[in-house]
Structures are given as C-alpha cells and as structure tokens.
Scaffold this motif. Structure first.
Motif, mmCIF file in Angstrom:
data_model
loop_
_atom_site.group_PDB
_atom_site.id
_atom_site.type_symbol
_atom_site.label_atom_id
_atom_site.label_comp_id
_atom_site.label_asym_id
_atom_site.label_seq_id
_atom_site.Cartn_x
_atom_site.Cartn_y
_atom_site.Cartn_z
ATOM 1 N N ALA A 145 60.930 -1.482 -21.438
ATOM 2 C CA ALA A 145 61.807 -2.333 -22.249
ATOM 3 C C ALA A 145 61.134 -2.803 -23.532
ATOM 4 C CB ALA A 145 62.275 -3.543 -21.440
ATOM 5 N N SER A 146 59.809 -2.852 -23.543
ATOM 6 C CA SER A 146 59.117 -3.330 -24.745
ATOM 7 C C SER A 146 58.595 -2.181 -25.609
ATOM 8 C CB SER A 146 57.970 -4.265 -24.362
ATOM 9 O OG SER A 146 57.039 -3.603 -23.547
ATOM 10 N N ARG A 147 58.781 -0.961 -25.173
ATOM 11 C CA ARG A 147 58.389 0.185 -25.999
ATOM 12 C C ARG A 147 59.460 0.435 -27.055
ATOM 13 N NH1 ARG A 147 55.962 5.013 -22.167
ATOM 14 N NH2 ARG A 147 54.615 3.701 -20.883
ATOM 15 N N SER A 148 59.039 1.003 -28.173
ATOM 16 C CA SER A 148 60.007 1.304 -29.226
ATOM 17 C C SER A 148 60.784 2.573 -28.878
ATOM 18 C CB SER A 148 59.302 1.489 -30.570
ATOM 19 O OG SER A 148 58.612 2.727 -30.594
ATOM 20 N N GLU A 149 61.945 2.676 -29.469
ATOM 21 C CA GLU A 149 62.775 3.872 -29.288
ATOM 22 C C GLU A 149 61.982 5.124 -29.641
ATOM 23 O OE1 GLU A 149 66.792 5.945 -31.179
ATOM 24 O OE2 GLU A 149 66.305 3.879 -31.702
ATOM 25 N N ASP A 150 61.311 5.108 -30.784
ATOM 26 C CA ASP A 150 60.562 6.280 -31.221
ATOM 27 C C ASP A 150 59.405 6.610 -30.278
ATOM 28 O OD1 ASP A 150 62.215 6.748 -33.393
ATOM 29 O OD2 ASP A 150 60.954 5.631 -34.786
ATOM 30 N N ALA A 151 58.712 5.599 -29.775
ATOM 31 C CA ALA A 151 57.588 5.847 -28.864
ATOM 32 C C ALA A 151 58.069 6.507 -27.575
ATOM 33 C CB ALA A 151 56.854 4.546 -28.556
ATOM 34 N N ILE A 152 59.183 6.023 -27.042
ATOM 35 C CA ILE A 152 59.727 6.619 -25.819
ATOM 36 C C ILE A 152 60.178 8.048 -26.090
ATOM 37 C CG2 ILE A 152 61.621 6.505 -24.146
ATOM 38 C CD1 ILE A 152 61.438 3.438 -24.387
ATOM 39 N N PHE A 153 60.890 8.245 -27.194
ATOM 40 C CA PHE A 153 61.381 9.587 -27.522
ATOM 41 C C PHE A 153 60.221 10.560 -27.700
ATOM 42 C CE2 PHE A 153 62.900 13.004 -30.167
ATOM 43 C CZ PHE A 153 64.127 13.310 -29.584
ATOM 44 N N GLU A 154 59.204 10.140 -28.454
ATOM 45 C CA GLU A 154 58.057 11.021 -28.700
ATOM 46 C C GLU A 154 57.334 11.379 -27.408
ATOM 47 O OE1 GLU A 154 55.733 9.021 -31.701
ATOM 48 O OE2 GLU A 154 57.379 9.164 -33.134
ATOM 49 N N GLU A 155 57.181 10.417 -26.501
ATOM 50 C CA GLU A 155 56.503 10.722 -25.247
ATOM 51 C C GLU A 155 57.324 11.692 -24.401
ATOM 52 O OE1 GLU A 155 54.036 8.787 -21.552
ATOM 53 O OE2 GLU A 155 54.628 7.497 -23.207
ATOM 54 N N LEU A 156 58.632 11.489 -24.345
ATOM 55 C CA LEU A 156 59.469 12.409 -23.574
ATOM 56 C C LEU A 156 59.476 13.810 -24.196
ATOM 57 C CD1 LEU A 156 62.476 10.105 -22.638
ATOM 58 C CD2 LEU A 156 60.619 10.901 -21.144
ATOM 59 N N ALA A 157 59.479 13.875 -25.524
ATOM 60 C CA ALA A 157 59.423 15.178 -26.198
ATOM 61 C C ALA A 157 58.092 15.862 -25.917
ATOM 62 C CB ALA A 157 59.641 15.002 -27.701
ATOM 63 N N LEU A 158 56.999 15.117 -25.952
ATOM 64 C CA LEU A 158 55.683 15.677 -25.656
ATOM 65 C C LEU A 158 55.584 16.134 -24.203
ATOM 66 C CD1 LEU A 158 52.789 16.280 -26.598
ATOM 67 C CD2 LEU A 158 52.199 13.954 -25.927
ATOM 68 N N LEU A 159 56.077 15.310 -23.290
ATOM 69 C CA LEU A 159 56.043 15.687 -21.878
ATOM 70 C C LEU A 159 56.840 16.963 -21.617
ATOM 71 C CD1 LEU A 159 56.358 12.201 -20.147
ATOM 72 C CD2 LEU A 159 54.389 13.755 -20.041
ATOM 73 N N ALA A 160 57.897 17.182 -22.386
ATOM 74 C CA ALA A 160 58.701 18.396 -22.224
ATOM 75 C C ALA A 160 57.902 19.645 -22.561
ATOM 76 C CB ALA A 160 59.963 18.320 -23.083
ATOM 77 N N THR A 161 56.915 19.516 -23.422
ATOM 78 C CA THR A 161 56.102 20.679 -23.789
ATOM 79 C C THR A 161 55.012 20.959 -22.752
ATOM 80 O OG1 THR A 161 54.507 19.391 -25.089
ATOM 81 C CG2 THR A 161 56.455 20.238 -26.246
ATOM 82 N N THR A 162 54.757 20.020 -21.853
ATOM 83 C CA THR A 162 53.747 20.222 -20.817
ATOM 84 C C THR A 162 54.094 21.420 -19.958
ATOM 85 O OG1 THR A 162 53.402 17.849 -20.777
ATOM 86 C CG2 THR A 162 52.529 19.078 -18.919
ATOM 87 N N GLU A 163 55.364 21.609 -19.660
ATOM 88 C CA GLU A 163 55.811 22.726 -18.833
ATOM 89 C C GLU A 163 55.473 24.037 -19.492
ATOM 90 O OE1 GLU A 163 58.215 25.707 -16.945
ATOM 91 O OE2 GLU A 163 58.428 25.125 -19.010
ATOM 92 N N ILE A 164 55.651 24.125 -20.801
ATOM 93 C CA ILE A 164 55.380 25.362 -21.535
ATOM 94 C C ILE A 164 53.894 25.716 -21.442
ATOM 95 C CG2 ILE A 164 55.361 26.401 -23.844
ATOM 96 C CD1 ILE A 164 57.830 24.585 -24.429
ATOM 97 N N ALA A 165 53.037 24.719 -21.582
ATOM 98 C CA ALA A 165 51.588 24.962 -21.524
ATOM 99 C C ALA A 165 51.160 25.451 -20.147
ATOM 100 C CB ALA A 165 50.831 23.674 -21.872
ATOM 101 N N ARG A 166 51.872 25.027 -19.112
ATOM 102 C CA ARG A 166 51.499 25.393 -17.740
ATOM 103 C C ARG A 166 51.833 26.851 -17.449
ATOM 104 N NH1 ARG A 166 50.727 23.755 -12.385
ATOM 105 N NH2 ARG A 166 52.233 24.664 -10.992
ATOM 106 N N ASP A 167 52.917 27.371 -17.998
ATOM 107 C CA ASP A 167 53.333 28.747 -17.663
ATOM 108 C C ASP A 167 52.571 29.812 -18.368
ATOM 109 O OD1 ASP A 167 55.155 28.021 -15.779
ATOM 110 O OD2 ASP A 167 56.868 28.077 -17.123
#
Length: 171
Positions: free
Chosen positions: A149-171
């Motif tokens: 709740a105290s994180r910024s919109e951009d910080a949450i979005f950026e972390e979720l976008a970065l986490l989405a790329t984790t799958e690509i690195a694993r394969d």
C-alpha cells in the motif's frame, strides 16, 4: 474564558478534520480492491493456473493475501488498473489465494506456500512468480510485499515487469 475554550475546541475539531482529510488523501494514493477473492479450493485454482501456464509458457503470478489486509487490497486494486491488467494478461497467469492471518497462527491455504518452498508467510500479501514447471522464480522477494500500500504505482509496475522476465532467463 468560555469563548477561549470554545475557540480552542473549534480549532482542535478543525485540525482533526484536516488530519482525517490528509489521511483520506494518503489512502487515495492507491486503488483498493473491495474484495480479495476467496476460493473454495485454492489448490485447484493454483493447479489450473499452472496448467494454463504450461500451454501459454507464461509464469504464474500467485498473489497470496487476505480481505482484512490493507496491503493485499491495495495490491489487488493496482492489478485491476488497465496498465497492470494489460501487463498481467500479456505476461502472467494470475491467481489469488486467501491466506487468512498466517502471522498470528490463523493461516489458510499455507500448503500452497509450502508447495513452492516457503515454510512460513510472515505477513500479507505475498507475491510468488512460479514457472510453469512449478519452480518458484522469486524466492528472495516473494514475502517482501507487506508494504504494497505504501509502494508507488511505478515501483510496483516495474517490479512486476522485471519479475515477468525471470521466466525467460530460466528457459
């Protein structure tokens, strides 16, 4: 004397309203979902998301939180916003799981967390990114969302976008 006391009480009342107004403005810094989805069979929901992930080759975004939790509702509220919804639809298979109050011993669906290697949940929400093969991709950050709740919109979005790329690195 009575006028002085009355004036002081009026000033106190007005300052309380200002404080309440400031708190309301702070609360408006993020959207908040009205209800955190609760499922009768959360493990089946997770299994279904993993089945979809095997086909789509997208990781599962497993959000473990609760209706009582301000941070869980804030994160769920962000995920409903168009910018986040587009990211999630494109990059993840999303599933919400109600975990109750695990930090007080009144947890629910904790077998799901253990399934992915998390022996305990110190609070809510928790965000697990799970590979279609069932491997947890973010063990270091999965339980770090208790301040959503105290994180910024951009910080949450950026972390979720970065986490989405984790799958690509694993394969």
């Amino acid at each position: 004397m009575i006028r002085s006391v009355s004036a002081a009480l009026l000033a106190l009342s007005l300052s309380a309203c200002a404080t309440t107004s400031a708190m309301a403005e702070k609360a408006a810094d993020h959207p908040e979902a009205r209800s955190y989805a609760v499922s009768a069979d959360a493990m089946a929901d997770v299994d279904a998301a993993l089945a979809r992930a095997s086909t789509s080759r997208k990781p599962v975004l497993l959000v473990m939180g609760a209706n009582w939790c301000h941070d869980s509702r804030a994160l769920a509220g962000w995920l409903e916003q168009p910018r986040f919804a587009a990211l999630v639809a494109q990059r993840y298979e999303l599933v919400f799981v109600n975990v109750g109050m695990p930090q007080t011993g009144d947890g629910h669906n904790l077998a799901i967390a253990r399934r992915f290697g998390l022996e305990e949940l110190p609070g809510t929400p928790n965000v697990l990114v799970v590979h279609p093969d069932g491997a947890l991709l973010n063990p270091e950050t999965a339980t770090s969302w208790r301040n959503a709740a105290s994180r910024s919109e951009d910080a949450i979005f950026e972390e979720l976008a970065l986490l989405a790329t984790t799958e690509i690195a694993r394969d």
